[in-house]
Design a protein around this motif. Structure first.
Motif, PDB file in Angstrom:
ATOM      1  N   GLU A  48      67.455 -55.776  40.850  1.00 43.86           N
ATOM      2  CA  GLU A  48      66.640 -56.983  40.717  1.00 43.86           C
ATOM      3  C   GLU A  48      67.075 -58.052  41.715  1.00 43.86           C
ATOM      4  O   GLU A  48      66.246 -58.705  42.339  1.00 43.86           O
ATOM      5  N   THR A  49      68.380 -58.212  41.876  1.00 47.89           N
ATOM      6  CA  THR A  49      68.925 -59.196  42.827  1.00 47.89           C
ATOM      7  C   THR A  49      68.600 -58.791  44.259  1.00 47.89           C
ATOM      8  O   THR A  49      68.186 -59.619  45.075  1.00 47.89           O
ATOM      9  N   LYS A  52      64.880 -59.479  44.885  1.00 47.60           N
ATOM     10  CA  LYS A  52      64.637 -60.914  45.058  1.00 47.60           C
ATOM     11  C   LYS A  52      65.094 -61.384  46.431  1.00 47.60           C
ATOM     12  O   LYS A  52      64.366 -62.103  47.121  1.00 47.60           O
ATOM     13  N   ASN A  53      66.289 -60.981  46.822  1.00 49.04           N
ATOM     14  CA  ASN A  53      66.821 -61.392  48.129  1.00 49.04           C
ATOM     15  C   ASN A  53      65.940 -60.907  49.273  1.00 49.04           C
ATOM     16  O   ASN A  53      65.655 -61.648  50.215  1.00 49.04           O
TER      17      ASN A  53
END
Length: 176
Positions: A48-49, A52-53
């Motif tokens: 998820e991170t 997003k990045n």
């Protein structure tokens, strides 16, 4: 990783980037674990991170980034649900919206967390379900619109369904 790097090298301030995926499917931990072996990226960064990045980076580099939110999906293949020919159509076959919203919540949170002035968001349920009799109450989305199938199977849009989303994308591009 190499795909993303090669994509990013091609994105510039005149690019229009369209992001669409089966995000709820890939974020569903059980399916993700079965297919990839882990819910972590190769660097132990939660997927998820990482997503997003990467989306934030693309949106800062591109002229316009169009995020297509999850498409309502069926619980079963439409071909086993609807009769053929279409004249014998069962108009009561629907996607249950509360269940679908639950399934797509994590995807929507990730996509909504991407902030940039050049992001345009497309919510397919507004294009596909707007004339379903119980859509405004948040209950369901019909799988047929204007006597046309919206789906090819349980989660892929038909040519007609794709054209509804594509028309919205083309209008956005024309305005840019």
């Amino acid at each position: 990783e190499s795909f993303f790097e090669s994509l990013l090298k091609k994105v510039n301030d005149s690019s229009i980037v369209i992001i669409s995926s089966r995000l709820p499917y890939w974020l569903e931990e059980s399916r993700f674990n079965i297919l990839e072996g882990t819910a972590q990226s190769t660097n132990n960064i939660p997927i998820e991170t990482l997503l997003k990045n990467r989306l934030n980076l693309i949106s800062t580099e591109a002229k316009v980034t169009i995020l297509i939110y999850p498409i309502p999906s069926l619980n079963e293949d439409i071909r086993s649900t609807l009769p053929n020919p279409l004249e014998n159509l069962k108009i009561d076959v629907t996607v249950p919206i509360p269940e679908w919203k639950k399934d797509s919540l994590q995807s929507n949170l990730i996509l909504s967390s991407i902030n940039s002035d050049n992001i345009i968001r497309i919510f397919p349920e507004n294009l596909l379900c707007d004339d379903s009799k119980n859509f405004k109450d948040g209950l369901d989305c019909s799988v047929v619109k204007n006597s046309e199938y919206l789906y090819y199977d349980d989660n892929h849009l038909s040519i007609y369904g794709n054209n509804l989303v594509l028309s919205e994308i083309l209008q956005i591009i024309d305005r840019k």
